[in-house]
Write a protein that holds these residues in place. Structure first.
Motif, PDB file in Angstrom:
ATOM      1  N   HIS A 110      74.800  76.735   2.946  1.00  0.00           N
ATOM      2  CA  HIS A 110      75.023  76.020   4.208  1.00  0.00           C
ATOM      3  C   HIS A 110      73.770  76.073   5.066  1.00  0.00           C
ATOM      4  CE1 HIS A 110      75.850  80.272   5.072  1.00  0.00           C
ATOM      5  NE2 HIS A 110      75.434  80.016   6.291  1.00  0.00           N
ATOM      6  N   ASP A 112      72.526  76.837   8.712  1.00  0.00           N
ATOM      7  CA  ASP A 112      73.103  77.709   9.722  1.00  0.00           C
ATOM      8  C   ASP A 112      73.418  76.929  11.007  1.00  0.00           C
ATOM      9  OD1 ASP A 112      73.591  80.428   9.051  1.00  0.00           O
ATOM     10  OD2 ASP A 112      72.490  81.050  10.842  1.00  0.00           O
ATOM     11  N   HIS A 281      71.564  78.486   2.660  1.00  0.00           N
ATOM     12  CA  HIS A 281      71.636  79.855   2.153  1.00  0.00           C
ATOM     13  C   HIS A 281      73.088  80.300   2.139  1.00  0.00           C
ATOM     14  CE1 HIS A 281      71.743  79.882   6.461  1.00  0.00           C
ATOM     15  NE2 HIS A 281      72.505  80.951   6.352  1.00  0.00           N
ATOM     16  N   ARG A 299      67.946  86.513  13.359  1.00  0.00           N
ATOM     17  CA  ARG A 299      67.631  85.105  13.616  1.00  0.00           C
ATOM     18  C   ARG A 299      66.688  85.063  14.814  1.00  0.00           C
ATOM     19  NH1 ARG A 299      72.860  85.512  12.035  1.00  0.00           N
ATOM     20  NH2 ARG A 299      73.553  84.126  10.362  1.00  0.00           N
TER      21      ARG A 299
HETATM   22 FE   LIG Z   1      74.324  81.433   7.480  1.00  0.00          FE
END
Ligand SMILES: [Fe+2]
Length: 369
Positions: A110, A112, A281, A299
């Motif tokens: 997917h 993010d 990922h 992130r």
């Molecule tokens: Fe993710």
């Protein structure tokens, strides 16, 4: 480990969308993080303990990312990615398929920043529209209809902006820090769709040029797949991107649908993977491990996107609060347009990559004449 990526590592980041830095975190920091996870009375799974955030803040990762990307807020929180050893299960995954039926250790590749409300575990009935309405009403904020105030169980808003033209949160870089032996496939490690960041950026540009609605519920990207076995699976990857990575090597679910083969990133304790926001990922099933998979996930967003806003190190939707709160922006600062720009220009926020990008663009231009 030095404070910079080599030219070869930068080329890998350009080509693959990620680079593995061996030994990026020294042993004493790895040990302290493992102590925090393993030896406290209640394991710290919230990711606020300094021994976890120090994996970035006190290691060579900070100077490396400063050099290749730019300045970012030192993380205050991280995602503690623990996956116990487990067998295939009959549960419907987020894509609406039985977990055991999903190839590649149940990878759910997917992009993010998309809203995930827990998908129904019963096969849905009714029209597609009824299923959609029921689904978006089942999140933590209840039934608000189609609204940017709807958030998922992952706290991500359904849309980032009031006008509902941006269906994804965004940032600049992931850092995955490995704390246990993940050098063999099937130990729950992160998988990445190598090289697909180029396609994802191209897809965002196509959405921008079509009607400037980016991400989920923009053109070419419906939120739900009603053909999934539970009739209410999430479309985690637009079909146009998926199709580019399906080939003779691809495995299928029982319905005959082929899925792109991801690359499991093989790392040892202290290794780190620096990856683009743009790369699809997934975590995977820890089927063959002898212990839980332990990765700490950060992130990071280049500080230049919004210099006045603190980013906590874990959020994938920093233009809104952690639980979807609306933030104040000064007049003239349109956060949604800035984020769309970054999504459509993926190297813009990677200042240390500009020479590598320019070199590759020149090579590609020469190859086409
Ligand atoms: Fe993710």
């Amino acid at each position: 480990m030095h404070g910079k990526l080599t030219a070869e590592q930068k080329q890998s980041l350009y080509d693959d969308g990620y680079v593995i830095v061996k030994g990026a975190v020294e042993d004493r920091l790895v040990d302290a993080a493992l102590d925090c996870i393993n030896n406290t009375e209640r394991p710290n799974i919230l990711g606020t303990d300094p021994s976890l955030t120090n994996l970035v803040n006190a290691s060579s990762i900070t100077p490396v990312v400063h050099d290749v990307m730019g300045y970012f807020d030192p993380p205050k929180v991280c995602q503690v990615g623990i996956r116990p050893v487990g067998k295939p299960s009959d549960r419907f995954n987020n894509l609406g398929y039985r977990e055991r039926d999903m190839p590649y250790f149940a990878s759910e590749s997917h992009v993010d920043g998309s809203m995930t409300i827990a998908v129904p575990q019963e096969v849905q009935t009714g029209t597609d529209d009824e299923i959609y309405r029921r689904y978006i009403a089942s999140g933590p904020n209840g039934d608000l209809g189609r609204s940017p105030d709807v958030i998922g169980h992952n706290m991500v808003p359904m849309f980032q902006d009031p006008d509902m033209t941006l269906g994804l949160g965004s940032f600049t870089a992931f850092v995955f820090v490995c704390l246990n032996d993940q050098s063999v496939e099937g130990r729950g490690q992160t998988s990445l769709l190598r090289g697909s960041h180029h396609e994802v950026e191209g897809f965002f540009r196509w959405q921008r040029d079509t009607n400037n609605r980016l991400g989920v519920e923009g053109p070419g990207w419906p939120r739900l797949n009603h053909d999934a076995p539970n009739r209410c699976g999430l479309v985690y990857l637009p079909e146009a991107v998926r199709d580019k990575f399906v080939d003779g090597d691809s495995e299928s679910t029982p319905d005959g649908k082929k899925w792109p083969r991801p690359t499991q990133i093989l790392m040892e304790p202290g290794d780190a993977c620096i990856a683009m926001y743009h790369i699809p990922h997934s975590g995977t099933r820890n089927e063959f491990g002898t212990e839980s998979r332990k990765s700490i996930i950060f992130r990071l967003r280049n500080k230049k996107r919004q210099p006045d806003k603190m980013v906590n190190g874990v959020t994938d939707h920093p233009d809104r609060g952690q639980r979807g709160e609306w933030l104040e922006f000064e007049s003239g600062n349109n956060p949604w347009e800035r984020s769309k720009y970054a999504m459509c220009n993926m190297w813009h926020e990677w200042h240390g990559m500009h020479d590598t990008v320019a070199k590759n663009k020149t090579v590609n231009a020469n190859a086409t004449v």
